[in-house]
Design a protein around this motif. Structure first.
Motif, PDB file in Angstrom:
ATOM      1  N   GLY A 179       0.817  -1.305   0.163  1.00 57.04           N
ATOM      2  CA  GLY A 179       0.068  -0.140   0.377  1.00 57.04           C
ATOM      3  C   GLY A 179       0.652   1.105  -0.253  1.00 57.04           C
ATOM      4  N   ILE A 180       2.272   1.172  -0.118  1.00 56.71           N
ATOM      5  CA  ILE A 180       2.686   2.879  -0.050  1.00 56.71           C
ATOM      6  C   ILE A 180       3.848   2.636  -1.674  1.00 56.71           C
ATOM      7  N   ILE A 181       3.742   3.661  -1.895  1.00 60.88           N
ATOM      8  CA  ILE A 181       4.456   3.999  -3.436  1.00 60.88           C
ATOM      9  C   ILE A 181       5.593   4.390  -3.327  1.00 60.88           C
ATOM     10  N   ARG A 182       6.428   2.928  -3.579  1.00 58.70           N
ATOM     11  CA  ARG A 182       7.734   2.913  -3.643  1.00 58.70           C
ATOM     12  C   ARG A 182       8.519   3.343  -4.800  1.00 58.70           C
ATOM     13  N   ASP A 183       7.497   4.020  -6.236  1.00 57.24           N
ATOM     14  CA  ASP A 183       8.573   4.684  -7.524  1.00 57.24           C
ATOM     15  C   ASP A 183       7.092   4.847  -8.331  1.00 57.24           C
ATOM     16  N   LEU A 184       7.221   5.867  -8.815  1.00 60.28           N
ATOM     17  CA  LEU A 184       6.907   6.192 -10.123  1.00 60.28           C
ATOM     18  C   LEU A 184       7.305   6.857 -11.171  1.00 60.28           C
ATOM     19  N   LYS A 185       7.224   5.996 -12.482  1.00 57.44           N
ATOM     20  CA  LYS A 185       7.950   7.192 -13.784  1.00 57.44           C
ATOM     21  C   LYS A 185       6.959   7.764 -14.465  1.00 57.44           C
ATOM     22  N   VAL A 186       7.136   8.904 -14.826  1.00 55.42           N
ATOM     23  CA  VAL A 186       6.103   9.154 -16.281  1.00 55.42           C
ATOM     24  C   VAL A 186       6.498   9.619 -17.345  1.00 55.42           C
ATOM     25  N   GLU A 187       5.792   9.332 -18.552  1.00 51.37           N
ATOM     26  CA  GLU A 187       6.651   9.532 -19.770  1.00 51.37           C
ATOM     27  C   GLU A 187       5.338  10.458 -20.034  1.00 51.37           C
ATOM     28  N   GLY A 188       6.132  11.585 -21.131  1.00 49.35           N
ATOM     29  CA  GLY A 188       5.984  12.945 -20.901  1.00 49.35           C
ATOM     30  C   GLY A 188       5.362  13.998 -20.319  1.00 49.35           C
ATOM     31  N   GLY A 189       4.226  14.470 -20.691  1.00 49.73           N
ATOM     32  CA  GLY A 189       4.148  16.261 -19.684  1.00 49.73           C
ATOM     33  C   GLY A 189       5.509  16.510 -20.026  1.00 49.73           C
ATOM     34  N   CYS A 190       4.995  17.655 -18.578  1.00 51.83           N
ATOM     35  CA  CYS A 190       6.014  18.878 -17.818  1.00 51.83           C
ATOM     36  C   CYS A 190       7.692  18.022 -16.680  1.00 51.83           C
ATOM     37  N   SER A 191       8.285  17.749 -17.326  1.00 48.91           N
ATOM     38  CA  SER A 191       9.740  16.839 -16.681  1.00 48.91           C
ATOM     39  C   SER A 191      10.093  17.222 -15.272  1.00 48.91           C
ATOM     40  N   GLY A 192       9.943  18.490 -14.996  1.00 46.46           N
ATOM     41  CA  GLY A 192      10.393  18.473 -13.676  1.00 46.46           C
ATOM     42  C   GLY A 192       9.246  18.697 -12.680  1.00 46.46           C
ATOM     43  N   ASN A 193       8.385  19.261 -13.207  1.00 47.69           N
ATOM     44  CA  ASN A 193       7.132  18.912 -12.507  1.00 47.69           C
ATOM     45  C   ASN A 193       6.983  17.213 -11.659  1.00 47.69           C
ATOM     46  N   LEU A 194       6.926  16.585 -13.654  1.00 49.45           N
ATOM     47  CA  LEU A 194       5.671  15.091 -12.722  1.00 49.45           C
ATOM     48  C   LEU A 194       7.289  14.545 -12.325  1.00 49.45           C
ATOM     49  N   GLN A 195       8.560  14.743 -12.369  1.00 47.26           N
ATOM     50  CA  GLN A 195       9.847  14.447 -11.640  1.00 47.26           C
ATOM     51  C   GLN A 195       8.986  14.915  -9.712  1.00 47.26           C
ATOM     52  N   GLY A 196       9.180  16.185  -9.689  1.00 48.87           N
ATOM     53  CA  GLY A 196       8.786  16.635  -8.023  1.00 48.87           C
ATOM     54  C   GLY A 196       7.956  15.702  -7.915  1.00 48.87           C
ATOM     55  N   ILE A 197       6.849  14.899  -8.439  1.00 46.61           N
ATOM     56  CA  ILE A 197       5.429  14.848  -7.969  1.00 46.61           C
ATOM     57  C   ILE A 197       6.060  13.679  -7.539  1.00 46.61           C
ATOM     58  N   SER A 198       6.689  12.640  -8.272  1.00 43.13           N
ATOM     59  CA  SER A 198       7.261  11.730  -8.399  1.00 43.13           C
ATOM     60  C   SER A 198       7.885  11.609  -7.393  1.00 43.13           C
ATOM     61  N   ALA A 199       8.784  12.635  -6.758  1.00 44.01           N
ATOM     62  CA  ALA A 199       9.926  12.687  -5.359  1.00 44.01           C
ATOM     63  C   ALA A 199       9.246  12.384  -4.300  1.00 44.01           C
ATOM     64  N   LEU A 200       7.817  13.286  -4.773  1.00 42.00           N
ATOM     65  CA  LEU A 200       7.005  13.721  -3.498  1.00 42.00           C
ATOM     66  C   LEU A 200       6.195  12.376  -3.083  1.00 42.00           C
ATOM     67  N   VAL A 201       5.716  11.457  -3.944  1.00 42.64           N
ATOM     68  CA  VAL A 201       4.900  10.289  -3.572  1.00 42.64           C
ATOM     69  C   VAL A 201       4.977   9.610  -2.513  1.00 42.64           C
ATOM     70  N   LYS A 202       6.933   9.239  -3.339  1.00 36.75           N
ATOM     71  CA  LYS A 202       7.508   8.201  -2.873  1.00 36.75           C
ATOM     72  C   LYS A 202       7.073   7.891  -1.251  1.00 36.75           C
ATOM     73  N   GLY A 203       6.714   6.826  -1.268  1.00 36.87           N
ATOM     74  CA  GLY A 203       7.454   6.570   0.691  1.00 36.87           C
ATOM     75  C   GLY A 203       5.562   7.204   1.336  1.00 36.87           C
ATOM     76  N   MET A 204       4.241   7.292   0.147  1.00 32.21           N
ATOM     77  CA  MET A 204       3.533   8.013   0.910  1.00 32.21           C
ATOM     78  C   MET A 204       1.889   6.247   0.384  1.00 32.21           C
ATOM     79  N   SER A 205       1.315   6.402   1.019  1.00 29.11           N
ATOM     80  CA  SER A 205      -0.253   5.332   0.847  1.00 29.11           C
ATOM     81  C   SER A 205      -0.286   6.369  -0.039  1.00 29.11           C
ATOM     82  N   VAL A 206      -0.597   4.945  -0.671  1.00 35.34           N
ATOM     83  CA  VAL A 206      -2.262   5.812  -1.637  1.00 35.34           C
ATOM     84  C   VAL A 206      -3.070   6.035  -1.293  1.00 35.34           C
ATOM     85  N   GLU A 207      -3.991   5.519  -0.342  1.00 35.13           N
ATOM     86  CA  GLU A 207      -5.047   6.484   0.182  1.00 35.13           C
ATOM     87  C   GLU A 207      -4.103   7.882   0.797  1.00 35.13           C
TER      88      GLU A 207
END
Length: 85
Positions: free
Chosen positions: A22-50
């Motif tokens: 139930g914990i996000i260990r990694d997120l990779k996004v293809e396309g979109g705004c690279s910097g923003n999506l890298q930031g979102i990916s870093a922030l959600v790591k370790g957070m619960s799905v809920e």
């Protein structure tokens, strides 16, 4: 568990998540705004799905009715519903 989905109505084309207990260990996004999506990916790591669903649901991008964060929340909500059903 690896989970992939294609967001709709946004610039990003594919989101790939690694979720463990139930914990996000990694997120990779293809396309979109690279910097923003890298930031979102870093922030959600370790957070619960809920927690991610609660924080990112309903976010809009400009005049669009959705956003990459909202699409991530929708994808996670669908995954959660599929697991429950």
């Amino acid at each position: 568990m690896k989970y992939e989905f294609n967001p709709r109505g946004v610039c990003s084309r594919k989101m790939t998540l690694e979720i463990e207990d139930g914990i996000i260990r990694d997120l990779k996004v293809e396309g979109g705004c690279s910097g923003n999506l890298q930031g979102i990916s870093a922030l959600v790591k370790g957070m619960s799905v809920e927690e991610v669903i609660g924080k990112l649901s309903g976010i809009r991008c400009g005049s669009k009715p959705t956003s990459c964060p909202a699409q991530l929340a929708e994808g996670l909500a669908k995954l959660k519903a599929d697991d429950a059903g």
